[in-house]
Design a protein around this motif. Sequence first.
Motif, PDB file in Angstrom:
ATOM      1  N   ARG A   1       0.916  -1.193   0.152  1.00  0.00           N
ATOM      2  CA  ARG A   1      -0.082  -0.028   0.148  1.00  0.00           C
ATOM      3  C   ARG A   1       0.752   1.400   0.024  1.00  0.00           C
ATOM      4  O   ARG A   1       1.856   1.162   0.597  1.00  0.00           O
ATOM      5  CB  ARG A   1      -0.935   0.092   1.149  1.00  0.00           C
ATOM      6  CG  ARG A   1      -1.864  -1.068   1.279  1.00  0.00           C
ATOM      7  CD  ARG A   1      -2.784  -0.931   0.150  1.00  0.00           C
ATOM      8  NE  ARG A   1      -3.813  -2.167   0.113  1.00  0.00           N
ATOM      9  CZ  ARG A   1      -3.672  -3.193  -0.741  1.00  0.00           C
ATOM     10  NH1 ARG A   1      -2.701  -3.338  -1.356  1.00  0.00           N
ATOM     11  NH2 ARG A   1      -4.596  -4.208  -0.834  1.00  0.00           N
ATOM     12  N   PRO A   2       0.484   2.432  -0.942  1.00  0.00           N
ATOM     13  CA  PRO A   2       1.269   3.408  -0.583  1.00  0.00           C
ATOM     14  C   PRO A   2       1.692   3.963   0.664  1.00  0.00           C
ATOM     15  O   PRO A   2       0.896   3.946   1.670  1.00  0.00           O
ATOM     16  CB  PRO A   2       0.137   4.838  -1.189  1.00  0.00           C
ATOM     17  CG  PRO A   2      -0.579   3.810  -2.158  1.00  0.00           C
ATOM     18  CD  PRO A   2      -1.031   2.585  -1.543  1.00  0.00           C
ATOM     19  N   GLY A   3       3.114   4.160   0.852  1.00  0.00           N
ATOM     20  CA  GLY A   3       3.631   4.401   2.077  1.00  0.00           C
ATOM     21  C   GLY A   3       4.214   3.319   2.840  1.00  0.00           C
ATOM     22  O   GLY A   3       4.995   3.531   3.704  1.00  0.00           O
ATOM     23  N   ASP A   4       3.924   2.048   2.481  1.00  0.00           N
ATOM     24  CA  ASP A   4       4.770   0.941   2.857  1.00  0.00           C
ATOM     25  C   ASP A   4       6.114   1.082   2.457  1.00  0.00           C
ATOM     26  O   ASP A   4       6.718   1.667   1.461  1.00  0.00           O
ATOM     27  CB  ASP A   4       4.476  -0.465   2.320  1.00  0.00           C
ATOM     28  CG  ASP A   4       3.028  -0.968   2.890  1.00  0.00           C
ATOM     29  OD1 ASP A   4       2.564  -0.371   4.082  1.00  0.00           O
ATOM     30  OD2 ASP A   4       2.279  -1.666   2.460  1.00  0.00           O
ATOM     31  N   LEU A   5       7.116   0.625   3.426  1.00  0.00           N
ATOM     32  CA  LEU A   5       8.485   0.842   3.481  1.00  0.00           C
ATOM     33  C   LEU A   5       9.238  -0.294   2.761  1.00  0.00           C
ATOM     34  O   LEU A   5       8.889  -1.374   2.906  1.00  0.00           O
ATOM     35  CB  LEU A   5       9.174   0.929   4.903  1.00  0.00           C
ATOM     36  CG  LEU A   5       8.800   2.457   5.549  1.00  0.00           C
ATOM     37  CD1 LEU A   5       9.363   2.191   6.889  1.00  0.00           C
ATOM     38  CD2 LEU A   5       9.282   3.493   4.837  1.00  0.00           C
ATOM     39  N   ILE A   6      10.066   0.164   2.070  1.00  0.00           N
ATOM     40  CA  ILE A   6      11.153  -0.835   1.412  1.00  0.00           C
ATOM     41  C   ILE A   6      12.585  -0.277   1.809  1.00  0.00           C
ATOM     42  O   ILE A   6      12.969   0.870   1.507  1.00  0.00           O
ATOM     43  CB  ILE A   6      11.151  -0.982  -0.103  1.00  0.00           C
ATOM     44  CG1 ILE A   6       9.589  -1.492  -0.406  1.00  0.00           C
ATOM     45  CG2 ILE A   6      12.156  -1.867  -0.976  1.00  0.00           C
ATOM     46  CD1 ILE A   6       9.280  -0.927  -2.060  1.00  0.00           C
ATOM     47  N   LYS A   7      13.433  -1.393   2.472  1.00  0.00           N
ATOM     48  CA  LYS A   7      14.568  -0.735   3.140  1.00  0.00           C
ATOM     49  C   LYS A   7      15.824  -1.592   2.370  1.00  0.00           C
ATOM     50  O   LYS A   7      15.870  -2.789   2.201  1.00  0.00           O
ATOM     51  CB  LYS A   7      14.769  -0.885   4.438  1.00  0.00           C
ATOM     52  CG  LYS A   7      13.760  -0.146   5.219  1.00  0.00           C
ATOM     53  CD  LYS A   7      13.646  -0.355   6.754  1.00  0.00           C
ATOM     54  CE  LYS A   7      12.684   0.207   7.735  1.00  0.00           C
ATOM     55  NZ  LYS A   7      12.927   0.119   9.073  1.00  0.00           N
ATOM     56  N   LEU A   8      16.741  -0.991   1.743  1.00  0.00           N
ATOM     57  CA  LEU A   8      17.999  -1.400   1.421  1.00  0.00           C
ATOM     58  C   LEU A   8      19.301  -1.263   2.390  1.00  0.00           C
ATOM     59  O   LEU A   8      19.608  -0.074   2.798  1.00  0.00           O
ATOM     60  CB  LEU A   8      18.324  -1.135   0.091  1.00  0.00           C
ATOM     61  CG  LEU A   8      17.175  -1.057  -1.178  1.00  0.00           C
ATOM     62  CD1 LEU A   8      17.789  -0.920  -2.515  1.00  0.00           C
ATOM     63  CD2 LEU A   8      16.791  -2.735  -1.045  1.00  0.00           C
ATOM     64  N   TYR A   9      19.879  -2.283   2.805  1.00  0.00           N
ATOM     65  CA  TYR A   9      21.035  -2.186   3.898  1.00  0.00           C
ATOM     66  C   TYR A   9      22.294  -2.282   3.150  1.00  0.00           C
ATOM     67  O   TYR A   9      22.520  -3.351   2.292  1.00  0.00           O
ATOM     68  CB  TYR A   9      20.862  -2.982   4.854  1.00  0.00           C
ATOM     69  CG  TYR A   9      19.629  -2.943   5.537  1.00  0.00           C
ATOM     70  CD1 TYR A   9      19.590  -2.577   7.019  1.00  0.00           C
ATOM     71  CD2 TYR A   9      18.268  -3.345   5.034  1.00  0.00           C
ATOM     72  CE1 TYR A   9      18.428  -2.401   7.787  1.00  0.00           C
ATOM     73  CE2 TYR A   9      17.029  -3.396   5.843  1.00  0.00           C
ATOM     74  CZ  TYR A   9      17.379  -2.783   7.045  1.00  0.00           C
ATOM     75  OH  TYR A   9      16.049  -2.528   7.727  1.00  0.00           O
TER      76      TYR A   9
END
Length: 255
Positions: A179-187
């Motif tokens: 859903r818009p606003g859900d986070l995707i994180k790259l480390y």
Amino acid sequence: MLAHVSQTPHPPAGRNKTRILIVSCAVLVAVVALLAFALTRGGAPAAGPQLPPTTPAASAPSSPSGPPTNAPASPSSPAEPSADPELGECTQPTEGFVPQRFTIPALDADEAVLALNLDEDGNIAAPPPDQPRTASWWSGGPKPGAGAGKAVLSIHTYNPSLPPALGNEMYAGGTSQLRPGDLIKLYGRDGQVQCYEYTHDVKVWVSDYDPDSDVLVDFEGDPQVAIIICWDYEENTRGWDSRVIFYGTPVAPAA
């Protein structure tokens, strides 16, 4: 059908100018086999990766199909931080970095990232076929944390004789499960955590893909993450007729 998208600026001098739409889909034959294929500009000079025709799959799921939705314009600046406590670990990288791991909290995904460029056939390499949740980052493209361009990840979609891969979960039922606003994180290896907010997805029909578009390959546009999976299995051709691309824009770290 997806209308052709707008032209994109040429990548900086010295970069390969071939436009690529690539993702690999795992299928079941006697063992799990890798399907890797790409599209390139018809009649383009043979400089850079040589991209073969579509390789048929032995078996794969029939998937719901329908007209793609129009993607909204990408914001020109990072999204403002929200109250999400997940933003607490986000950093503000000062330069691009090689991702080692990614998370999508909304899907309980915390997985490895492999930095891969081209495979032996000249295609952008995908994760190993027996790694259903691993992502590959296209090391020939922009890095996460860079000031411009799309950092491209590919994730497997599996056929239904196997447990679902992460791609199946991301687009279950033919609809984005983000859903818009859900986070995707790259480390990164040195503590970098580039956070993105999911904004939208777009389905690209292979037959309508415009090799001059910036739908996936983009070195100069606003920074984004683009995660691509296969979709719309065609029984007659044993190929995947579309790709679904999930886009995210950088999020400023919490104060």
